[in-house]
Design a protein around this motif. Structure first.
Motif, PDB file in Angstrom:
ATOM      1  N   GLU A   1       0.841  -1.216   0.000  1.00 32.14           N
ATOM      2  CA  GLU A   1       0.000   0.000   0.000  1.00 32.14           C
ATOM      3  C   GLU A   1       0.865   1.252   0.000  1.00 32.14           C
ATOM      4  O   GLU A   1       0.597   2.218  -0.716  1.00 32.14           O
ATOM      5  CB  GLU A   1      -0.910   0.019   1.230  1.00 32.14           C
ATOM      6  CG  GLU A   1      -2.036  -0.983   1.174  1.00 32.14           C
ATOM      7  CD  GLU A   1      -2.779  -1.111   2.502  1.00 32.14           C
ATOM      8  OE1 GLU A   1      -3.803  -1.785   2.512  1.00 32.14           O
ATOM      9  OE2 GLU A   1      -2.317  -0.548   3.513  1.00 32.14           O
ATOM     10  N   LEU A   2       1.918   1.225   0.811  1.00 34.48           N
ATOM     11  CA  LEU A   2       2.802   2.401   0.890  1.00 34.48           C
ATOM     12  C   LEU A   2       3.532   2.618  -0.437  1.00 34.48           C
ATOM     13  O   LEU A   2       3.707   3.751  -0.883  1.00 34.48           O
ATOM     14  CB  LEU A   2       3.804   2.230   2.034  1.00 34.48           C
ATOM     15  CG  LEU A   2       3.215   2.226   3.448  1.00 34.48           C
ATOM     16  CD1 LEU A   2       4.278   1.856   4.481  1.00 34.48           C
ATOM     17  CD2 LEU A   2       2.626   3.586   3.798  1.00 34.48           C
ATOM     18  N   GLU A   3       3.952   1.547  -1.056  1.00 37.92           N
ATOM     19  CA  GLU A   3       4.640   1.672  -2.350  1.00 37.92           C
ATOM     20  C   GLU A   3       3.685   2.184  -3.427  1.00 37.92           C
ATOM     21  O   GLU A   3       4.080   2.984  -4.279  1.00 37.92           O
ATOM     22  CB  GLU A   3       5.253   0.319  -2.749  1.00 37.92           C
ATOM     23  CG  GLU A   3       6.518   0.013  -1.947  1.00 37.92           C
ATOM     24  CD  GLU A   3       6.977  -1.429  -2.018  1.00 37.92           C
ATOM     25  OE1 GLU A   3       8.128  -1.703  -1.656  1.00 37.92           O
ATOM     26  OE2 GLU A   3       6.182  -2.302  -2.409  1.00 37.92           O
ATOM     27  N   LEU A   4       2.441   1.741  -3.378  1.00 41.05           N
ATOM     28  CA  LEU A   4       1.444   2.270  -4.318  1.00 41.05           C
ATOM     29  C   LEU A   4       1.283   3.776  -4.092  1.00 41.05           C
ATOM     30  O   LEU A   4       1.233   4.557  -5.047  1.00 41.05           O
ATOM     31  CB  LEU A   4       0.098   1.567  -4.126  1.00 41.05           C
ATOM     32  CG  LEU A   4      -0.002   0.123  -4.643  1.00 41.05           C
ATOM     33  CD1 LEU A   4      -1.304  -0.515  -4.183  1.00 41.05           C
ATOM     34  CD2 LEU A   4       0.084   0.089  -6.168  1.00 41.05           C
ATOM     35  N   ALA A   5       1.211   4.174  -2.823  1.00 39.73           N
ATOM     36  CA  ALA A   5       1.063   5.598  -2.509  1.00 39.73           C
ATOM     37  C   ALA A   5       2.270   6.396  -2.993  1.00 39.73           C
ATOM     38  O   ALA A   5       2.140   7.524  -3.461  1.00 39.73           O
ATOM     39  CB  ALA A   5       0.870   5.790  -1.011  1.00 39.73           C
ATOM     40  N   ALA A   6       3.444   5.783  -2.890  1.00 37.89           N
ATOM     41  CA  ALA A   6       4.674   6.482  -3.280  1.00 37.89           C
ATOM     42  C   ALA A   6       4.922   6.423  -4.781  1.00 37.89           C
ATOM     43  O   ALA A   6       5.951   6.925  -5.255  1.00 37.89           O
ATOM     44  CB  ALA A   6       5.867   5.878  -2.536  1.00 37.89           C
ATOM     45  N   GLY A   7       4.016   5.804  -5.526  1.00 40.54           N
ATOM     46  CA  GLY A   7       4.174   5.731  -6.976  1.00 40.54           C
ATOM     47  C   GLY A   7       5.273   4.768  -7.403  1.00 40.54           C
ATOM     48  O   GLY A   7       5.793   4.869  -8.517  1.00 40.54           O
ATOM     49  N   LEU A   8       5.625   3.839  -6.515  1.00 35.78           N
ATOM     50  CA  LEU A   8       6.650   2.825  -6.850  1.00 35.78           C
ATOM     51  C   LEU A   8       5.916   1.552  -7.281  1.00 35.78           C
ATOM     52  O   LEU A   8       5.832   0.571  -6.533  1.00 35.78           O
ATOM     53  CB  LEU A   8       7.541   2.563  -5.635  1.00 35.78           C
ATOM     54  CG  LEU A   8       8.384   3.740  -5.172  1.00 35.78           C
ATOM     55  CD1 LEU A   8       9.027   3.451  -3.813  1.00 35.78           C
ATOM     56  CD2 LEU A   8       9.473   4.054  -6.187  1.00 35.78           C
ATOM     57  N   PHE A   9       5.381   1.593  -8.494  1.00 37.81           N
ATOM     58  CA  PHE A   9       4.471   0.533  -8.898  1.00 37.81           C
ATOM     59  C   PHE A   9       5.186  -0.789  -9.199  1.00 37.81           C
ATOM     60  O   PHE A   9       4.595  -1.851  -9.043  1.00 37.81           O
ATOM     61  CB  PHE A   9       3.650   1.003 -10.106  1.00 37.81           C
ATOM     62  CG  PHE A   9       2.830   2.224  -9.801  1.00 37.81           C
ATOM     63  CD1 PHE A   9       1.880   2.197  -8.789  1.00 37.81           C
ATOM     64  CD2 PHE A   9       3.019   3.409 -10.489  1.00 37.81           C
ATOM     65  CE1 PHE A   9       1.125   3.323  -8.485  1.00 37.81           C
ATOM     66  CE2 PHE A   9       2.276   4.541 -10.191  1.00 37.81           C
ATOM     67  CZ  PHE A   9       1.325   4.503  -9.181  1.00 37.81           C
ATOM     68  N   VAL A  10       6.436  -0.699  -9.637  1.00 43.84           N
ATOM     69  CA  VAL A  10       7.188  -1.944  -9.880  1.00 43.84           C
ATOM     70  C   VAL A  10       7.496  -2.618  -8.541  1.00 43.84           C
ATOM     71  O   VAL A  10       7.329  -3.836  -8.381  1.00 43.84           O
ATOM     72  CB  VAL A  10       8.485  -1.639 -10.667  1.00 43.84           C
ATOM     73  CG1 VAL A  10       9.349  -2.880 -10.790  1.00 43.84           C
ATOM     74  CG2 VAL A  10       8.143  -1.087 -12.051  1.00 43.84           C
ATOM     75  N   SER A  11       7.900  -1.811  -7.561  1.00 44.82           N
ATOM     76  CA  SER A  11       8.144  -2.353  -6.219  1.00 44.82           C
ATOM     77  C   SER A  11       6.854  -2.921  -5.641  1.00 44.82           C
ATOM     78  O   SER A  11       6.856  -3.978  -4.999  1.00 44.82           O
ATOM     79  CB  SER A  11       8.676  -1.255  -5.289  1.00 44.82           C
ATOM     80  OG  SER A  11       9.903  -0.772  -5.755  1.00 44.82           O
ATOM     81  N   ALA A  12       5.762  -2.196  -5.871  1.00 47.58           N
ATOM     82  CA  ALA A  12       4.465  -2.649  -5.347  1.00 47.58           C
ATOM     83  C   ALA A  12       4.075  -3.991  -5.971  1.00 47.58           C
ATOM     84  O   ALA A  12       3.552  -4.874  -5.283  1.00 47.58           O
ATOM     85  CB  ALA A  12       3.401  -1.599  -5.621  1.00 47.58           C
TER      86      ALA A  12
END
Lengths: 213, 435
Positions: B307-318
C-alpha cells in the motif's frame, strides 16, 4: 536628531562604506529588522477587508473569513495562510501549483487523463506518506463543485508528530494548467467543529480568474 | 641518536638528520592527532561490570532522549500494529539476545514502523525499530536475525554513546541526514528519521564501529544457531532494492546504507564467514519459523508495504511486494487486489524499457480476487474501473456494460463506502453514454 549616517564619522574608520549608526539608534533598528524578518506579520480580516478579496498571485477572488488573521507575507510566496489562534489550533491554506509538478512523495503528477477521484487519491497518498502523519484515516472523499468546476472534497483524520489528533477538510480543483488546493486543518477536539463552517462559507465564494481556463 | 634537537653537527648528512630531528616532534604530534582522530577507543561493553544501573551521566541523558523519541513514535500512530507479528519478533529477538544483555539489565525490544523506506535501527537502550519496507523484503528468519544481531551488537558495545561523545561524528551524521531529508522525493517520516538519526544507529556510525558491529553481530547470529550465509544475502537485497527504486525514477531516496559502504560490508561478511564460520553447519539450529512460515508471519506487513509503495508511486516495487504477498497467502484476495492496482499504476505511468502490463492481466488479478471473495468491494470497484478507464480513444459498448454492472454491484455491497458518490457519478456518466 540624526538617524543612520553619521557624516562626522564617515570616511576613514567611519564604519562600513562610511555609514555608521549611533548605538542609540542601532539597537532599536536591529530589533525592528530582526523582528520583522522572523515574526509573521498578521493582517486582521474584518469589515474593512474588500469583498470579494482579489488574490492576484493565485488568479482568483473570494470572501476571506471574518475574524481570522491573514499572513501578510504569504501571498508574496505564492500562497495564502489564515489562522485565528495560531497554526497549531486552526489554519487555512490556499495554494496552487502547475499540474506538471510532482505531488510530494508520490512520484506522480496531475498530467494526463485523471478522474477527480484519482486526483483525490493522489492527495491522500501524499498525506499518508507525509512527515509526522500517523494513524491516517479517510473520513470521506466525494466530488464537489467550486465556482461551477469539478473538484473533490476530502475529509481525513490523523495524528501529528506529537500525537495530537487532527482533522483536515481539503478541496482540490484542476483549473486549466493549475491545480488549486484549499485546506482547513485543526485539532479534532473543539477547534475543528468550531471553525469548519468559516472555511466552508469561504469556499462557496471562490471565483477563479485563471488565464486560459 | 643523530639529529636530535640541539645537535651541533655540521655535515650535510648530519644537517639533514638534524632537520629531520627538528621536524620529528611535529611529525609525532601530527601522527598522534591523526591516529587519535581516527581511532575509536571502545567503551566497556554491557555485561556484569557495566549495567543499566551504572550508566554514565551523559549515557543516562541519551537513554532519556531515546525514551522520549520512542514515546513520540509510539503515540504518533506510526507503529504497525500486528500482535502476532510482534510476539514472533520478540521470540526471535530473545533467541539472538546474548546473556550479557540480561546480566546488564538491558531489555531489548523490537517494533515495526509503517514506512516505505528500507530502514532498521536501534537506540542506546536496546529499542529496535524495523520498517515494513525492510521486514517485507526479508527472505527468511535468518535475515531477520542478522539485522537484530547486528543492532544488538551496537547496543552491547554502546555505540550510540560512543558516537554521541564524538561531536564531529554527530555533526556529520546530522548533516548527512539533513541533506537526505531535503532531497528526498519518496515520502516517509523524515523529520522523525532525522531526529532518530541523531541518537540511534539509523544514519550509521563511524566505520570502525560498524565493522565492529559486523563482527560481533555475526558472532551473535552464529551463537543463536542461525545460518550466517544469509547475512550477506540480506545486505545485498538492500542494494538491489535501492537500484529498483532508482529504476522507477525516484532518485532522492535515503538508502539503508550507501551502496559503496554496503558492498564493502558484504565483502567483509563473506571474508569473515569463510575464515571463521566455515563449519557453522554443525551448530546450526532450526529457525522458529521456516521460510514459508516466516513469509506468512510478515504477510500483513507486506500488504502494508505494498500500500505504501502504491502511494509512493513505486508501482514496480508494489508489484514485487504484492506478488510475495500472493505467495505467502494465496487465499488472500487483498494481495491480489494490490497486485492488480500495482499493474494499473504501471499502465498509468509507463517506465522506459519496461513492458506495459496488459489490461487483460489487470482484470485477471481483480477477477481472481473475486473468485476468492465474490463480495470483495474494492476488487469489484477496481474491476469496474478497469472497464471505465478508456483503453483507446473511445469506450466500447461491452466495456460500458461491464463497468456499469461492476459499479452497481459495488454500491450494493458497500452502499456507505467513502467513495460512493464518485461511483454514482461514474454510473450516471455511463448511463448517459449508453442511451
Amino acid at each position: 536628531m540624526k538617524v543612520g549616517i553619521d557624516p562626522d564619522r564617515s570616511g576613514h574608520g567611519g564604519g562600513i562604506m562610511g555609514i555608521r549608526l549611533r548605538a542609540g539608534y542601532f539597537v532599536p533598528l536591529l530589533v525592528l529588522m530582526v523582528g520583522t524578518a522572523c515574526a509573521p506579520i498578521w493582517a486582521p480580516i474584518d469589515e474593512k477587508t474588500p469583498r470579494p478579496f482579489p488574490m492576484t498571485t493565485l488568479e482568483m477572488t473570494m470572501d476571506l473569513p471574518t475574524g481570522w488573521m491573514s499572513s501578510y507575507y504569504a501571498p508574496a510566496a505564492g500562497y495564502f495562510f489564515f489562522t485565528v489562534h495560531g497554526s497549531e489550533l486552526e489554519e487555512i491554506w490556499i495554494r496552487r501549483w502547475p499540474k506538471t509538478r510532482i505531488v510530494k512523495g508520490t512520484n506522480r503528477n496531475l498530467v494526463g487523463p485523471m478522474t477527480i477521484q484519482e486526483m483525490a487519491n493522489l492527495s491522500i497518498d501524499s498525506r499518508r506518506l507525509d512527515d509526522g502523519v500517523g494513524a491516517f484515516e479517510v473520513v470521506s472523499s466525494r466530488p464537489a463543485t467550486l465556482d461551477g468546476r469539478d473538484c473533490y472534497r476530502l475529509d481525513y483524520r490523523y495524528r501529528n508528530q506529537i500525537g495530537l489528533p487532527k482533522r483536515t477538510v481539503e478541496y482540490g480543483c484542476p483549473v486549466g494548467a493549475w491545480f488549486y488546493r484549499f485546506e482547513f486543518n485543526a485539532p479534532r477536539q473543539f477547534y475543528f467543529d468550531r471553525r469548519l463552517e468559516d472555511f466552508e462559507r469561504m469556499t462557496r465564494t471562490i471565483h477563479f480568474t485563471t488565464k486560459g481556463a | 641518536m643523530t639529529g636530535r634537537i640541539g645537535s651541533k653537527s655540521k655535515s650535510p648528512a648530519d644537517g639533514a638528520a638534524a632537520a629531520a630531528g627538528r621536524r620529528s616532534p611535529a611529525v609525532f604530534v601530527l601522527l598522534f592527532l591523526l591516529v587519535s582522530g581516527c581511532a575509536y577507543v571502545p567503551l566497556e561493553p554491557f555485561g556484569s561490570e557495566r549495567t543499566a544501573r551504572t550508566l554514565d551521566p551523559d549515557e543516562r541523558h541519551l537513554w532519556k532522549e531515546s525514551r522520549r523519541l520512542q514515546h513520540e513514535i509510539e503515540i504518533s500512530g506510526l507503529l504497525f500494529e500486528d500482535e502476532a507479528l510482534d510476539r514472533y519478533l520478540a521470540r526471535v529477538l530473545e533467541r539472538v539476545s546474548p546473556p550479557e544483555l540480561s546480566t546488564a539489565l538491558v531489555e531489548p525490544r523490537v517494533r515495526v514502523i509503517s514506512d516505505v523506506n528500507i530502514h532498521g535501527y536501534s537506540f542506546a537502550n536496546g529499542m529496535i525499530y524495523i520498517h515494513t519496507a525492510l521486514l517485507s523484503r526479508m527472505a527468511n528468519e535468518s535475515q531477520l536475525a542478522t539485522l537484530l544481531s547486528r543492532e544488538l551488537a551496537h547496543v552491547i558495545d554502546r555505540h550510540a554513546l560512543r558516537a554521541s561523545r564524538d561531536k564531529k561524528a554527530q555533526a556529520d551524521t546530522l548533516a548527512w541526514i539533513g541533506v537526505g531529508a531535503s532531497v528526498v522525493q519518496g515520502g516517509g517520516n523524515y523529520k522523525l528519521l532525522a531526529q532518530a538519526a541523531s541518537i540511534s544507529s539509523l544514519a550509521g556510525f563511524h566505520y570502525l564501529l560498524e565493522t565492529a558491529a559486523d563482527e560481533k553481530g555475526l558472532a551473535i547470529l552464529a551463537a543463536a544457531g542461525y545460518d550466517v550465509r544469509e547475512a550477506p544475502k540480506f545486505f545485498r537485497m538492500t542494494i538491489d532494492h535501492l537500484a529498483e527504486v532508482h529504476s522507477q525514477g525516484v532518485w532522492g531516496w535515503a538508502p539503508f546504507s550507501p551502496p559503496v559502504q554496503m558492498t564493502a560490508r558484504i565483502a567483509g561478511y563473506e571474508k569473515l564467514i569463510a575464515s571463521q564460520y566455515g563449519d557453522s553447519r554443525a551448530t546450526r539450529r532450526q529457525p522458529i519459523a521456516d521460510p514459508p512460515a516466516f513469509q506468512r508471519k510478515v504477510h500483513r506487513a507486506t500488504l502494508r508495504q505494498t500500500e505504501l509503495e502504491l502511494a509512493a508511486g513505486l508501482f514496480v516495487s508494489a508489484e514485487s511486494s504484492a506478488r510475495r504477498a500472493t505467495e505467502s497467502d494465496p487465499r488472500d484476495p487483498e494481495a491480489l487486489v494490490l497486485f492488480g492496482r500495482a499493474l494499473v499504476g504501471q499502465r498509468s505511468k509507463p517506465l522506459p524499457g519496461r513492458d506495459l502490463p496488459s489490461i487483460r492481466k489487470v482484470r485477471a488479478a481483480f477477477e481472481s480476487a473475486l473468485q476468492l471473495d465474490p463480495r470483495h468491494a474494492v476488487a469489484t470497484r477496481e474491476l469496474g474501473m478497469s472497464f471505465y478507464r478508456k483503453t483507446g480513444s473511445t469506450r466500447g459498448r461491452k466495456a460500458t456494460v461491464e463497468a456499469l454492472r461492476r459499479f452497481r454491484r459495488y454500491l450494493r455491497i458497500a452502499p456507505a463506502a467513502e467513495d460512493a458518490d464518485y461511483v454514482r457519478g461514474y454510473i450516471a456518466e455511463l448511463e448517459a453514454e449508453s442511451r
